[in-house]
Design a protein around this motif. Sequence first.
Motif, short mmCIF file in Angstrom:
data_model
loop_
_atom_site.label_atom_id
_atom_site.label_comp_id
_atom_site.label_asym_id
_atom_site.label_seq_id
_atom_site.Cartn_x
_atom_site.Cartn_y
_atom_site.Cartn_z
N TYR A 87 46.90 38.53 38.16
CA TYR A 87 45.81 37.69 37.65
C TYR A 87 45.97 37.44 36.15
N THR B 93 40.63 39.74 45.79
CA THR B 93 40.37 39.39 44.39
C THR B 93 39.80 40.57 43.60
N VAL C 136 41.41 32.16 39.88
CA VAL C 136 42.34 31.90 38.78
C VAL C 136 42.11 30.50 38.22
N ARG D 119 47.26 43.72 41.26
CA ARG D 119 46.50 42.48 41.36
C ARG D 119 45.99 42.04 39.99
N THR D 120 45.59 43.00 39.16
CA THR D 120 45.16 42.68 37.79
C THR D 120 46.30 42.10 36.99
N THR E 48 46.69 33.61 34.78
CA THR E 48 45.69 32.95 33.92
C THR E 48 46.25 32.69 32.53
N TYR F 98 38.46 40.81 32.52
CA TYR F 98 37.59 39.74 33.04
C TYR F 98 36.94 40.15 34.35
N ILE G 265 40.10 43.15 41.20
CA ILE G 265 40.94 43.65 40.12
C ILE G 265 40.27 44.88 39.50
N ILE H 299 34.80 36.46 39.10
CA ILE H 299 35.17 37.08 40.37
C ILE H 299 33.97 37.71 41.04
N PHE I 29 41.99 33.99 45.77
CA PHE I 29 42.62 34.42 44.53
C PHE I 29 43.00 33.21 43.68
N ASP J 120 38.97 30.38 36.02
CA ASP J 120 39.24 30.98 34.71
C ASP J 120 40.05 30.03 33.84
#
Length: 306
Positions: free
Chosen positions: A90, A257, A174, A86-87, A94, A241, A259, A245, A170, A177
Amino acid sequence: MNASENAGEAVRRRRNGSARRIGFTGRMMLPGIIPLAALTVLPFLTIVVMSFSDVRLLGGMSLDFAGLKNWGRFFTDPDMGWFWLRTAVYFALTLGLEMVLGVVLALCLWRLVRGRNLVLSLLLLPMFVAPVIVGLLGRFLTDPTFGLYTWLLERVGYEGDLLGGTFTAFAAVVAMDVWEWTPLIALITLAGLSAVPPTLREAAALDGAGRWQTLRHIVLPSISNVLLVALLIRAMDAIRYFDIIWVTTNGGPANATKIVPVRLYETAFRFFDFGYAAVVGLAMLFASIVVARMFVRMLDTKGLAR
């Protein structure tokens, strides 16, 4: 010359050699470098020790050696792989969106003749807002009862809770950010575009190159190093980050979400499992170093190519 004189001469030579290696600038910087090194190295060594220990807080902080227990838990945790995946998603979304939108905005501003400073000032406003405030503002605008974005989406037929769905939550974090940090990419890219010699574009125009060909073969290659620097700056921030979140979704719904930085914060300051949190933090540090080295190598390669 006796043995004591030879030894004294050797010591003086070593001192002179070390002084020449450090230099005047190095000696002037030592009073600032030493405290900075202490503030950096000592916490790092403490985290390394904690990663091999069971940390107890009752009756004062104590470290009980646990061997590789925390590291083994890290590599066998069934949920940790999903957090890293997931990280990565993301991180890619981003950075990709910010780079594309930032370059497009910079090109538009570069072509703008009148009012550029005013438009640039308005464009940079999100960058100066604290990420926590961005998260609170995003949560307010996406509120299912009175949120502006919720109202607009209802007009086009969407009636769900943006922060209540796994996919939409999610996408929302994003987007927040991207909204905040796209101006930074645009600013760095605009600085690079301002340094492109006009003679290159004029020569391309005389050779019959169109706007797209000039952009693709002249302008973008000229600012490629600037784009890599912008990418490196944002990558180091995006990989850790946390603020938006945590303020908006707390890692939910259903961990959609969550991460790795959020998992690290929960492990350390909600469950007080500092030994395992130290392992997660070191893994994040290693990932940051790998990403940084990749971009620096790309910069070095482009420098050698030129």
